[in-house]
Each structure stands twice: as structure tokens, then as C-alpha cells.
Enzyme design. Structure first.
Site, PDB file in Angstrom:
ATOM      1  N   VAL A 233      -3.755   2.570  -5.674  1.00 40.15           N
ATOM      2  CA  VAL A 233      -3.633   1.113  -5.804  1.00 40.15           C
ATOM      3  C   VAL A 233      -4.014   0.439  -4.495  1.00 40.15           C
ATOM      4  CG1 VAL A 233      -2.067  -0.802  -6.295  1.00 40.15           C
ATOM      5  CG2 VAL A 233      -1.862   1.321  -7.598  1.00 40.15           C
ATOM      6  N   CYS A 234      -3.571   0.991  -3.387  1.00 39.64           N
ATOM      7  CA  CYS A 234      -3.872   0.420  -2.076  1.00 39.64           C
ATOM      8  C   CYS A 234      -5.375   0.416  -1.808  1.00 39.64           C
ATOM      9  CB  CYS A 234      -3.160   1.200  -0.984  1.00 39.64           C
ATOM     10  SG  CYS A 234      -1.372   1.238  -1.172  1.00 39.64           S
TER      11      CYS A 234
END
Length: 209
Positions: A44-45
Site C-alpha cells: 500500500v505504501c
């Protein structure tokens, strides 16, 4: 430390993958989009860092400097950015705070123990050129941010500062805005000579450039 809207954003001097920065000096006369992520080399990052880089021209035209943070080292950031650029088809140039000792994360209350004792949640701070916190948002670790909303709220804050207006639910650039109740009709006639629509004495809308 809990930060509230209107507080002065705490200054700090820290290492990034681009070298040392001091927040207030680095920000200068710009707005800052300061956002944390849990860890380098996580999925996600990676998408969030890539999306921020992809939107670099949108941030620049709003006089906004992005500043990331994770509790990893600058060397880890440099290695990870190669993956971000390759997988997200972009070029990441903005600084990412290296906060391995958690000093900045704790200063900005980014460590939420029920999520993690050592990784930051997805915090957002919009900081204006006067170094005041104008907006805060916090996302859990497994939910990526909505960057359309981040740009929308920056537009709303900046237009509000320029025109002394408020913005309604789901407002977008070009849509009607609201005259705040703190502005009397007499003052509004001077500020908004184009006139407005009065739906109720407390609900006055108009268009502004």
C-alpha cells in the site's frame, strides 16, 4: 503529542534520502503535505508514494511540497524508491523523513499502539505557509489514502484564505461556495459585489473565481 488544527507544526531537523532538512526552513513560503506510512517495501505504501510522485505537478501548481515519513532509514528509502519508480511508473523526488528512532512520529502522534508500537499509521498534516496545521487525517495501515480528497481540501483551504468563503459538502473547484455566518450582509456586499443566492438567512451561496 496531539496536534490540533491551528497549532504551529512542530519544527524538526532530520535526515531524508535527499539529505538533512529542517521542516520550517525547508517549507519556506510553501504549503506542506506531510504524510506518514508504515514501512518501506510494503504494497500500500508503494502505491501511495508513487501516487504522490505522479501528482508532483498538481502539488507544485498549488505551491505545496510533499514530505513523506516512515520509521526506516534513509538508505532503505533510497533502495525502496527504485522499486516505487519501477512499479508505479514515476520518478519520486520529494524527501522522505528517515525516522528510525521514532522521534518525529512520536512528536506528531503517528504511533498508535493498537496498530503498531514501531510503525507509523497513515497520518496526514496539511501545513500552511505560516506553519499552522490546517487539516489532519488518519488512515489505518491497510487503507490507502484518497489523493483526490487531499487535493480537494487543499483547494478549499486556499480558496477560503483568498476569498473568505466556506465550502459545502462534496465541493469541487468551480462549484458554489458559502458565505460564512461571521460575514454580515453589509460586509458581504463589499466582498461579493456579484451577489449571492440566499436560501436561508444563514445559508448564502455564490460562485467565485
Amino acid at each position: 503529542m496531539s496536534l490540533h488544527i491551528g497549532d504551529t507544526a512542530p519544527d524538526f531537523t532530520v535526515e531524508t534520502q535527499n539529505g538533512m532538512i529542517s521542516l520550517h526552513e525547508w517549507a519556506g513560503d510553501s504549503w506542506v503535505f506531510f504524510f506518514s506510512h508504515p514501512a518501506d517495501f510494503t504494497p500500500v505504501c508503494t502505491t501511495e508514494m508513487g501516487r504522490t510522485a505522479q501528482l508532483s505537478s498538481e502539488f507544485a501548481k498549488r505551491n505545496v511540497k510533499p514530505l513523506g515519513l516512515s520509521t526506516d532509514t534513509a538508505e532503505e528509502h533510497r533502495k525502496w524508491i527504485k522499486d516505487v519508480n519501477e512499479t508505479q511508473h514515476t520518478t519520486l523526488e520529494f524527501p522522505i523523513v528517515a525516522d528510525a528512532d521514532l522521534a518525529v512520529a512520536k512528536l506528531y502522534d503517528m504511533i498508535h499502539p493498537d496498530e503498531s508500537e514501531t510503525a507509523a499509521v497513515r497520518s496526514v498534516f496539511i501545513i500552511d505557509p505560516n506553519k499552522k496545521v490546517r487539516l489532519t487525517m488518519t488512515y489505518p495501515m491497510n487503507v490507502g489514502r484518497n489523493f483526490d480528497e487531499i487535493l480537494r481540501v487543499i483547494d478549499a483551504l486556499q480558496l477560503g484564505d483568498r476569498k473568505r468563503i466556506a465550502t459545502p459538502a462534496d465541493w469541487q473547484l468551480g462549484k458554489d461556495v458559502i458565505i460564512p455566518p461571521s460575514i454580515t450582509n453589509d460586509e458581504a456586499k463589499t466582498l461579493f459585489p456579484q451577489g449571492w443566492t440566499e436560501h436561508r438567512p444563514y445559508l448564502r451561496t455564490l460562485k467565485v473565481d
